[in-house]
Design a protein around this motif. Structure first.
Motif: not given
Length: 427
Positions: A224-246
């Motif tokens: 959100t505007k109030a919380a606009p960023s997140v660490s992929l590393t802390k979420q465990g998303g550091t390998s494999g495929a990252l799918h981005v959908n619009l």
């Protein structure tokens, strides 16, 4: 509809809209569906929600959220003609994120028939207090036809409690086992001669049992505007495929901005949006991945980013998709994901879009775009930066207005300081 009442619905493709009014302190909410036989799911695959957005039968699909002028909707597309014959009931549920439903004003569920362009059922859920999940309605079969019932059954245990009540296996956070207490060393064993070999070899060991299917993960991240960023590393998303959908939806038909009045004008039905990515690698190389010029990229060689295709529907199951190979995350310096209007409009006005980044490992990350109030042809969606080996996803949701004669790509390049040379291209 009052609670407990029912009404016939057409056996067709329907749109189920969960809606509420947002504002300061109002929790987010999510729509979900469960396909039941004798009151239970057959397997975890019969649960459709933000982490599992489509049923294998094609009967149910989670489309995603829209936020228009403080009114938020989360939508499921339900095709009753494709529901498998053994399915008796299709439960429609809502769960809150960040508070209870007593803090969510004007909560409702509405069933719409897109072919007729009109609602066929609407239930406004009354009297919510501490509940964090609700079964708002259900489709059920009666004498070969489908009906919708307004339910309004609340749960104080959230989506996890509701899901497990219908037979879903939910993934729970792993807790470290306590350290064993120290004990005295065992006494030395007395010597015994080795056994004599037997004439017949022992039978082979039994095959290990098949591993049970992975449980459903309910975790997610909403930027959100109030919380606009997140660490992929802390979420465990550091390998494999990252799918981005619009994915997107056009409710009113607009095609641009009137230079005389500064207001949008009619949008063509052949709206074509292009998902793109500017990249900069740690070796200094820079480039763009986009359909224009057939620059679709590559997943297993630089730039390790691939554009899956070019879509004009905006549906969450297709839409515009990029894939990033996180097995090569150390090669990236930064990636800017953006969207341009190729044809069909001269502005993003009244285009309601949402973005989902779904790492192969770790929680999905989602956010909605703000309402466009400027004559914009390009929108920066998300910036992924490699900061000391930590991949940070930053919500941008930034509409940009190109100067006369300047392309959308050059506009976003200038705004983020990429410094590339551009030439005209076609697709």
């Amino acid at each position: 509809m009052p609670k407990g009442s029912n009404t016939p619905v057409p056996t067709a493709a329907l749109r189920v809209e969960l809606g509420w009014r947002t504002g300061p302190g109002v929790p987010d909410a999510d729509a979900s569906a469960l396909l039941l036989v004798s009151g239970k799911v057959r397997s975890d695959a019969d649960f459709v929600f933000y982490n599992q957005p489509a049923h294998s039968s094609g009967a149910v699909r989670h489309e995603g959220k829209r936020d228009v002028g403080g009114r938020v909707t989360d939508t499921l597309l339900v095709d009753l003609a494709r529901v498998e014959p053994e399915i008796e009931t299709l439960v429609l549920a809502a769960s809150s994120d960040g508070g209870a439903f007593g803090q969510v004003p004007d909560l409702y569920i509405e069933v719409q028939d897109p072919a007729q362009g009109a609602p066929v059922a609407r239930f406004e859920n009354p009297g919510a207090t501490t509940e964090t999940a609700f079964v708002l309605g259900e489709f059920y079969r009666r004498q070969g036809a489908w009906k919708f019932r307004a339910v309004g059954q609340g749960y104080s245990s959230g989506l996890e409690g509701l899901a497990t009540d219908y037979g879903i296996t939910v993934d729970e956070p792993q807790q470290a086992a306590p350290a064993p207490a120290p004990s005295a060393a065992p006494p030395a064993a007395a010597y015994a001669p080795p056994p004599m070999p037997r004439s017949a070899p022992p039978p082979p060991p039994a095959a290990p049992p098949a591993a049970p299917p992975a449980p459903v993960r309910l975790t997610k991240v909403t930027l959100t505007k109030a919380a606009p960023s997140v660490s992929l590393t802390k979420q465990g998303g550091t390998s494999g495929a990252l799918h981005v959908n619009l994915n997107w939806e056009v409710r009113k038909q607009f095609s641009g901005w009137s230079s005389k009045f500064g207001r949008p004008t009619a949008m063509h039905s052949d709206l074509d949006l292009d998902l793109c990515a500017l990249y900069e690698l740690n070796d200094g190389s820079k480039g763009v991945v986009q359909a224009l010029g057939n620059s679709f990229g590559a997943l297993h060689q630089p730039p390790y980013i691939h554009l899956d295709g070019d879509d004009r529907t905006g549906a969450v199951s297709t839409g515009e998709n990029l894939t990033v190979n996180l097995d090569h995350k150390n090669a990236f310096r930064r990636i800017l994901v953006f969207v341009t209007i190729y044809e069909g409009a001269r502005s993003f006005a009244d285009l309601h879009a949402s973005v989902t980044l779904r790492p192969q490992h770790g929680a999905p990350i989602e956010f909605s775009l703000d309402e466009c109030t400027v004559p914009s042809l390009v929108c920066a969606l998300a910036l992924i930066t490699n900061t000391g080996g930590d991949l940070i996803v930053q919500r941008e949701a930034r509409y940009l207005v190109p100067d006369r004669g300047v392309s959308p790509q050059r506009t976003v390049d200038h705004a983020y300081g990429w410094g590339m040379n551009w030439t005209p291209g076609r697709k």
